[in-house]
Design a protein around this motif. Structure first.
Motif, PDB file in Angstrom:
ATOM      1  N   TYR A 130      68.185  97.818 103.007  1.00  0.00           N
ATOM      2  CA  TYR A 130      67.258  98.137 104.093  1.00  0.00           C
ATOM      3  C   TYR A 130      67.045  96.862 104.912  1.00  0.00           C
ATOM      4  N   GLY A 131      67.372  96.954 106.214  1.00  0.00           N
ATOM      5  CA  GLY A 131      67.356  95.757 107.071  1.00  0.00           C
ATOM      6  C   GLY A 131      68.741  95.136 107.112  1.00  0.00           C
ATOM      7  N   SER A 132      69.773  95.985 106.993  1.00  0.00           N
ATOM      8  CA  SER A 132      71.145  95.489 106.801  1.00  0.00           C
ATOM      9  C   SER A 132      71.697  94.708 107.991  1.00  0.00           C
ATOM     10  N   ALA A 133      71.185  94.965 109.195  1.00  0.00           N
ATOM     11  CA  ALA A 133      71.721  94.273 110.377  1.00  0.00           C
ATOM     12  C   ALA A 133      70.942  92.995 110.697  1.00  0.00           C
ATOM     13  N   SER A 144      70.553 100.605 106.189  1.00  0.00           N
ATOM     14  CA  SER A 144      69.812 101.242 107.279  1.00  0.00           C
ATOM     15  C   SER A 144      68.870 100.232 107.908  1.00  0.00           C
ATOM     16  N   ASP A 145      68.517 100.533 109.158  1.00  0.00           N
ATOM     17  CA  ASP A 145      67.630  99.664 109.928  1.00  0.00           C
ATOM     18  C   ASP A 145      66.573 100.535 110.590  1.00  0.00           C
ATOM     19  N   ALA A 146      65.992 100.077 111.689  1.00  0.00           N
ATOM     20  CA  ALA A 146      64.855 100.798 112.265  1.00  0.00           C
ATOM     21  C   ALA A 146      65.187 102.262 112.578  1.00  0.00           C
ATOM     22  N   GLN A 159      59.246  92.716  93.472  1.00  0.00           N
ATOM     23  CA  GLN A 159      58.766  92.227  94.775  1.00  0.00           C
ATOM     24  C   GLN A 159      58.582  90.723  94.679  1.00  0.00           C
ATOM     25  N   THR A 160      59.122  90.016  95.672  1.00  0.00           N
ATOM     26  CA  THR A 160      58.932  88.565  95.712  1.00  0.00           C
ATOM     27  C   THR A 160      59.014  88.059  97.147  1.00  0.00           C
ATOM     28  N   GLY A 161      58.210  87.061  97.447  1.00  0.00           N
ATOM     29  CA  GLY A 161      58.277  86.434  98.773  1.00  0.00           C
ATOM     30  C   GLY A 161      59.430  85.461  98.878  1.00  0.00           C
ATOM     31  N   ASN A 162      60.076  85.170  97.751  1.00  0.00           N
ATOM     32  CA  ASN A 162      61.184  84.209  97.811  1.00  0.00           C
ATOM     33  C   ASN A 162      62.110  84.430  96.621  1.00  0.00           C
TER      34      ASN A 162
HETATM   35  N1  LIG Z   1      61.969  87.170  99.843  1.00  0.00           N
HETATM   36  C1  LIG Z   1      62.805  86.292 100.376  1.00  0.00           C
HETATM   37  O1  LIG Z   1      63.419  85.473  99.680  1.00  0.00           O
HETATM   38  C2  LIG Z   1      63.015  86.303 101.849  1.00  0.00           C
HETATM   39  C3  LIG Z   1      62.316  87.171 102.615  1.00  0.00           C
HETATM   40  N2  LIG Z   1      62.567  87.263 103.945  1.00  0.00           N
HETATM   41  C4  LIG Z   1      61.836  88.307 104.650  1.00  0.00           C
HETATM   42  O2  LIG Z   1      62.738  89.379 104.925  1.00  0.00           O
HETATM   43  C5  LIG Z   1      62.328  90.068 106.104  1.00  0.00           C
HETATM   44  C6  LIG Z   1      63.484  90.154 107.073  1.00  0.00           C
HETATM   45  O3  LIG Z   1      63.825  88.863 107.510  1.00  0.00           O
HETATM   46  P1  LIG Z   1      65.025  88.632 108.542  1.00  0.00           P
HETATM   47  O4  LIG Z   1      66.277  89.230 108.010  1.00  0.00           O
HETATM   48  O5  LIG Z   1      64.992  87.205 108.891  1.00  0.00           O
HETATM   49  O6  LIG Z   1      64.506  89.503 109.785  1.00  0.00           O
HETATM   50  P2  LIG Z   1      65.356  90.193 110.958  1.00  0.00           P
HETATM   51  O7  LIG Z   1      64.372  90.454 112.045  1.00  0.00           O
HETATM   52  O8  LIG Z   1      66.567  89.398 111.253  1.00  0.00           O
HETATM   53  O9  LIG Z   1      65.844  91.581 110.330  1.00  0.00           O
HETATM   54  C7  LIG Z   1      64.968  92.623 110.052  1.00  0.00           C
HETATM   55  C8  LIG Z   1      65.780  93.868 109.846  1.00  0.00           C
HETATM   56  O10 LIG Z   1      64.882  94.908 109.465  1.00  0.00           O
HETATM   57  C9  LIG Z   1      65.064  96.015 110.306  1.00  0.00           C
HETATM   58  N3  LIG Z   1      63.826  96.723 110.565  1.00  0.00           N
HETATM   59  C10 LIG Z   1      62.797  96.360 111.349  1.00  0.00           C
HETATM   60  N4  LIG Z   1      61.852  97.314 111.377  1.00  0.00           N
HETATM   61  C11 LIG Z   1      62.305  98.304 110.580  1.00  0.00           C
HETATM   62  C12 LIG Z   1      61.805  99.556 110.208  1.00  0.00           C
HETATM   63  N5  LIG Z   1      60.612  99.990 110.651  1.00  0.00           N
HETATM   64  N6  LIG Z   1      62.553 100.333 109.373  1.00  0.00           N
HETATM   65  C13 LIG Z   1      63.735  99.899 108.919  1.00  0.00           C
HETATM   66  N7  LIG Z   1      64.273  98.735 109.247  1.00  0.00           N
HETATM   67  C14 LIG Z   1      63.559  97.932 110.066  1.00  0.00           C
HETATM   68  C15 LIG Z   1      65.614  95.463 111.617  1.00  0.00           C
HETATM   69  O11 LIG Z   1      66.316  96.508 112.255  1.00  0.00           O
HETATM   70  P3  LIG Z   1      66.362  96.702 113.849  1.00  0.00           P
HETATM   71  O12 LIG Z   1      67.203  95.552 114.316  1.00  0.00           O
HETATM   72  O13 LIG Z   1      66.960  98.052 114.027  1.00  0.00           O
HETATM   73  O14 LIG Z   1      64.934  96.574 114.334  1.00  0.00           O
HETATM   74  C16 LIG Z   1      66.503  94.327 111.116  1.00  0.00           C
HETATM   75  O15 LIG Z   1      67.778  94.800 110.752  1.00  0.00           O
HETATM   76  C17 LIG Z   1      61.114  89.296 106.633  1.00  0.00           C
HETATM   77  O16 LIG Z   1      59.935  89.914 106.184  1.00  0.00           O
HETATM   78  C18 LIG Z   1      61.281  87.921 105.986  1.00  0.00           C
HETATM   79  O17 LIG Z   1      60.106  87.201 105.881  1.00  0.00           O
HETATM   80  C19 LIG Z   1      63.475  86.489 104.561  1.00  0.00           C
HETATM   81  C20 LIG Z   1      64.181  85.567 103.846  1.00  0.00           C
HETATM   82  C21 LIG Z   1      64.014  85.404 102.428  1.00  0.00           C
END
Ligand SMILES: NC(=O)C1=CN([C@@H]2O[C@H](COP(=O)(O)OP(=O)(O)OC[C@H]3O[C@@H](n4cnc5c(N)ncnc54)[C@H](OP(=O)(O)O)[C@@H]3O)[C@@H](O)[C@H]2O)C=CC1
Ligand SMILES: O=C(O)C1=N[C@H](C(=O)O)C[C@H](O)C1
Length: 242
Positions: free
Chosen positions: A7-10, A32-34, A97-100
Motif C-alpha cells: 500500500y503506497g507502492s508508487a 495500490s495507491d490513492a 506497526q513501527t515509525g521506523n
Molecule cells: N516506518 C518507517 O520506517 C518509515 C515510514 N515512512 C512513512 O511512510 C509514509 C510514506 O512515505 P513516502 O513513501 O515518503 O511518501 P510518498 O508521498 O512518497 O508516498 C505515499 C504513497 O501513498 C499513497 N497514498 C496517499 N494517500 C493514499 C490513500 N488515501 N490511499 C492509498 N494510498 C495513498 C500515495 O499515492 P498517490 O500518489 O496516488 O497519492 C503514494 O504512493 C509516510 O507516512 C512516512 O512518514 C517513511 C519512511 C520510513
C-alpha cells in the motif's frame, strides 16, 4: 517465495521496497495507491506492507482483516484513534506497526529508554529530527517513538510530558518534560537526535539515515517474519530479537 502486497507502492518508500524485493527473496503480489483497490491486493498477498497515508489506514486494515492477511504498518502521523484501530485488527491478524523499520533506530530506542531510566529527572530530554522537504507529518513517527521510549524509561506516559515546537514567550522549561523540534529541508532521509541535558554536560544519542533502502530492507525483514506469526500486535524489536 513470499508474495508482498504494497500500500503506497508508487511512493518513495513503495518504490524503495520494490527495489529490495529480489534481494529479500520475495515477489510483488500487487500494489495500490490513492486510487487503487486495497481489497484485491490483500487477497493475493501473503503479507502486506503499508507506507501510504494515515487517512488510508482504516480501509487498509479492513482489507487486511477481511483477507486474513498480516500487515506491516510503516505509515506515520497516526493518532490515538488509528492506534485503537490497529489494536482491534490485531485480534484477528498479525500487525506490526513501527515509525521506523531500521535496525539502528530500533536499537536506539532501547538505548534511549535505558539512558532515561538511569539519568534523573534533572536531565532534560529534547528530541530533534530533520527530514526532506516533502515530509508532511511532524514530529516524525520515529521522534514520537523515541519520546515514548524515554518516557517509559522514566515510568511515565509521553502524552503527560510532551512539549511540541516552542515559539514565543513560552516561559522556562518545566522539569520532566520531553521537548520536540522538527526541521525540514532538501533531501535528508531521516536524522534523529535525543539530547539529555544537565547542568554542565550533555549526552546525545542519535541516528542518521543515509539511504531509504535501510527502511525498505527492514520493512521486508519484518514482513517475512510477520507472515508466520499468530494474530497480535508486534514491534520491530520482536523481529530483530532486541
Ligand atoms: N516506518 C518507517 O520506517 C518509515 C515510514 N515512512 C512513512 O511512510 C509514509 C510514506 O512515505 P513516502 O513513501 O515518503 O511518501 P510518498 O508521498 O512518497 O508516498 C505515499 C504513497 O501513498 C499513497 N497514498 C496517499 N494517500 C493514499 C490513500 N488515501 N490511499 C492509498 N494510498 C495513498 C500515495 O499515492 P498517490 O500518489 O496516488 O497519492 C503514494 O504512493 C509516510 O507516512 C512516512 O512518514 C517513511 C519512511 C520510513
Ligand atoms: O517520511 C519519511 O521519510 C520518514 N518517516 C519516518 C518517520 O516519520 O519517522 C521514518 C524515517 O525517519 C523517514
Amino acid at each position: 517465495m513470499t508474495a508482498i502486497g504494497i500500500y503506497g507502492s508508487a511512493g518513495r518508500m513503495g518504490r524503495a521496497i520494490i527495489d529490495q524485493l529480489e534481494d529479500a527473496g520475495a515477489v510483488l503480489a500487487g500494489g495500490s495507491d490513492a486510487r487503487g483497490d486495497p481489497t484485491s491486493v490483500a487477497r493475493v498477498a501473503d503479507v502486506l506492507v503499508d507506507f501510504s497515508a494515515p487517512s488510508a489506514l482504516e480501509s487498509h486494515l479492513a482489507a487486511a482483516r477481511a483477507a486474513r492477511t498480516p500487515i506491516v504498518i510503516g505509515t506515520t502521523g497516526l493518532t490515538a484513534i488509528h492506534h485503537e484501530l490497529i489494536d482491534l485488527a490485531a485480534k484477528d491478524i498479525a500487525v506490526l506497526q513501527t515509525g521506523n523499520t531500521s535496525l539502528g533506530v530500533t536499537l536506539l530506542g532501547i538505548l534511549v529508554q535505558e539512558a532515561a531510566a538511569r539519568l534523573g529527572a534533572e536531565w532534560d530530554i529534547e528530541i530533534v529530527e530533520m527530514h526532506h522537504r516533502h515530509k508532511v507529518d511532524a514530529p516524525s513517527g520515529t521522534a514520537i517513538q523515541l519520546g515514548e521510549a524515554a518516557a517509559r524509561g522514566r515510568s511515565t506516559k509521553l502524552k503527560e510530558v510532551r512539549v511540541d515546537g516552542r515559539a514565543g514567550l513560552v516561559g522556562a522549561r518545566t522539569e520532566g518534560t520531553i521537548g520536540f523540534a522538527s526541521l525540514r529541508g532538501g533531501s535528508v532521509i531521516g536524522d534523529h537526535q535525543v539530547i539529555f541535558a544537565s547542568e554542565g554536560e550533555r549526552l546525545e544519542l542519535g541516528h542518521r539515515g543515509d539511504d531509504r533502502s535501510i527502511f525498505a530492507k527492514g520493512a521486508l525483514r519484518a514482513a517475512l517474519w510477520l507472515a508466520g506469526q499468530a494474530p497480535g500486535r508486534y514491534k520491530m524489536g520482536d523481529v530483530l530479537g532486541l
